[in-house]
Design a protein around this motif. Structure first.
Motif, short mmCIF file in Angstrom:
data_model
loop_
_atom_site.label_atom_id
_atom_site.label_comp_id
_atom_site.label_asym_id
_atom_site.label_seq_id
_atom_site.Cartn_x
_atom_site.Cartn_y
_atom_site.Cartn_z
N THR A 178 0.80 -1.22 0.00
CA THR A 178 0.00 0.00 0.00
C THR A 178 0.84 1.28 0.00
O THR A 178 0.32 2.36 -0.23
N HIS A 179 2.12 1.15 0.31
CA HIS A 179 3.01 2.31 0.40
C HIS A 179 2.49 3.35 1.38
O HIS A 179 2.52 4.56 1.11
N THR A 180 1.99 2.89 2.52
CA THR A 180 1.54 3.80 3.56
C THR A 180 2.46 3.70 4.77
O THR A 180 3.33 4.53 4.96
N ASN A 181 2.27 2.64 5.58
CA ASN A 181 3.08 2.55 6.80
C ASN A 181 3.64 1.15 7.05
O ASN A 181 3.98 0.82 8.19
N GLU A 182 3.75 0.34 5.99
CA GLU A 182 4.26 -1.03 6.19
C GLU A 182 5.66 -1.05 6.80
O GLU A 182 5.97 -1.87 7.66
N GLY A 183 6.50 -0.12 6.34
CA GLY A 183 7.87 -0.11 6.85
C GLY A 183 7.96 0.24 8.32
O GLY A 183 8.66 -0.43 9.08
N ILE A 184 7.23 1.28 8.75
CA ILE A 184 7.29 1.67 10.15
C ILE A 184 6.63 0.62 11.04
O ILE A 184 7.07 0.40 12.18
N ARG A 185 5.58 -0.04 10.53
CA ARG A 185 4.98 -1.14 11.30
C ARG A 185 6.01 -2.25 11.51
O ARG A 185 6.12 -2.82 12.61
N ALA A 186 6.76 -2.56 10.47
CA ALA A 186 7.78 -3.60 10.58
C ALA A 186 8.88 -3.15 11.56
O ALA A 186 9.38 -3.96 12.34
N ALA A 187 9.22 -1.86 11.53
CA ALA A 187 10.25 -1.34 12.46
C ALA A 187 9.80 -1.49 13.90
O ALA A 187 10.59 -1.88 14.78
N VAL A 188 8.52 -1.19 14.17
CA VAL A 188 7.99 -1.35 15.53
C VAL A 188 8.03 -2.81 15.94
O VAL A 188 8.35 -3.15 17.09
N GLU A 189 7.74 -3.71 15.00
CA GLU A 189 7.78 -5.14 15.30
C GLU A 189 9.21 -5.61 15.57
O GLU A 189 9.45 -6.40 16.50
N ILE A 190 10.16 -5.11 14.80
CA ILE A 190 11.57 -5.45 15.03
C ILE A 190 11.99 -4.98 16.41
O ILE A 190 12.67 -5.70 17.15
N ARG A 191 11.57 -3.77 16.78
CA ARG A 191 11.92 -3.22 18.09
C ARG A 191 11.38 -4.10 19.21
O ARG A 191 12.04 -4.33 20.22
N ALA A 192 10.16 -4.63 19.02
CA ALA A 192 9.55 -5.48 20.04
C ALA A 192 10.22 -6.85 20.11
O ALA A 192 10.44 -7.39 21.20
N ARG A 193 10.56 -7.41 18.95
CA ARG A 193 11.12 -8.77 18.90
C ARG A 193 12.61 -8.80 19.21
O ARG A 193 13.10 -9.70 19.90
N THR A 194 13.35 -7.85 18.64
CA THR A 194 14.82 -7.85 18.78
C THR A 194 15.28 -6.45 19.16
O THR A 194 15.82 -5.72 18.31
N PRO A 195 15.08 -6.05 20.41
CA PRO A 195 15.43 -4.70 20.83
C PRO A 195 16.91 -4.36 20.72
O PRO A 195 17.28 -3.19 20.76
N GLU A 196 17.75 -5.39 20.58
CA GLU A 196 19.18 -5.12 20.45
C GLU A 196 19.56 -4.61 19.06
O GLU A 196 20.67 -4.10 18.86
N VAL A 197 18.66 -4.75 18.10
CA VAL A 197 18.91 -4.27 16.74
C VAL A 197 18.52 -2.80 16.63
O VAL A 197 17.39 -2.43 16.93
N GLY A 198 19.46 -1.96 16.22
CA GLY A 198 19.15 -0.54 16.03
C GLY A 198 18.19 -0.36 14.86
O GLY A 198 18.18 -1.15 13.92
N ILE A 199 17.39 0.70 14.92
CA ILE A 199 16.42 0.99 13.87
C ILE A 199 16.63 2.41 13.38
O ILE A 199 16.57 3.36 14.17
N LEU A 200 16.87 2.57 12.08
CA LEU A 200 16.92 3.90 11.48
C LEU A 200 15.89 3.95 10.36
O LEU A 200 16.04 3.29 9.33
N VAL A 201 14.80 4.68 10.59
CA VAL A 201 13.76 4.80 9.57
C VAL A 201 13.93 6.12 8.83
O VAL A 201 14.46 7.09 9.37
N PHE A 202 13.50 6.13 7.58
CA PHE A 202 13.54 7.37 6.82
C PHE A 202 12.27 7.51 6.01
O PHE A 202 11.60 6.53 5.69
#
Length: 221
Positions: free
Chosen positions: A63-87
């Protein structure tokens, strides 16, 4: 980080931009261990490679809306040791607030025009990999707007300036240069912020990150 490549998973659906970023990062001492064109591919790449940082475009297929940021939030919840840089092309304050919620460290949010500035982008990647915060000045400005009285209201105008620059990832030395003051003066302002936010020194807590998160949380509306 000395003598070790920064390991990155890169999520961007534009093949041309993705290939360009891979080449750019490789030339600046980073190793792109996986690329992704969809949120699902991103999640799988992070699980498989456990990178230092995941670089994520907020808007991704289908949809090109918020799939990426949703995935980033999920990564943060699952693997908090992984840094996240969204753009992103635009500031998404609601999702930025969610990504920063819970005292998270190792978070970055840049506008695409900032990503195009190679040195700023790579510097932000390293800050995020090391557990710091790297926020675009426009993100900080929009998230600061509030209205209710908070601990932030106890800060002087200079303390607010210092804290905003901290949120952008600047060191005390860099802040001193930008504000044309001594580094000792900056240290005094930072100490005042910690005191007003009741952030006591510990062996494990990063007070700079906590101060920034408090600032954004109380001014995000």
């Amino acid at each position: 980080m000395i003598n070790r490549l920064l390991r990155v998973v890169l999520a961007e659906d534009s093949v041309v931009l993705r290939d360009g970023m891979v080449e750019l990062l490789g030339a600046r001492g980073c190793e792109v261990v996986a690329t992704a064109g969809t949120a699902c591919e991103l999640l799988a790449g992070v699980v498989e490679h456990r990178p230092d940082v995941a670089v994520v475009d907020i808007r991704m297929p289908p949809t090109h809306t918020n799939e990426g940021i949703r995935a980033a939030v999920e990564i943060r919840a699952r693997t908090p040791e992984v840094g996240i840089l969204v753009f992103s092309q635009h500031v998404e304050t609601a999702w930025a607030s969610r990504l920063l919620a819970g005292g998270a460290t190792g978070i970055g949010y840049l506008l695409k025009e900032r990503v195009a500035r190679t040195s700023e982008f790579v510097d932000a990647l390293h800050r995020v990999a090391e557990g710091g915060v790297a926020l675009d000045p426009e993100v900080v400005t929009l998230m600061m707007r509030g209205g209710r009285r908070t601990r932030v209201d106890t800060l002087t105008s200079r303390e607010r300036e210092v804290l905003e620059l901290m949120a952008q990832g600047h060191s005390n030395r860099s802040i001193a240069a930008l504000l044309v003051v001594s580094e000792r003066a900056v240290e005094k302002h930072v100490a005042a912020v910690f005191s007003k936010f009741d952030l006591r020194a510990t062996h494990t807590d990063n007070r700079r990150v906590k101060a920034v998160l408090t600032y954004l949380a109380e001014n995000g509306g």
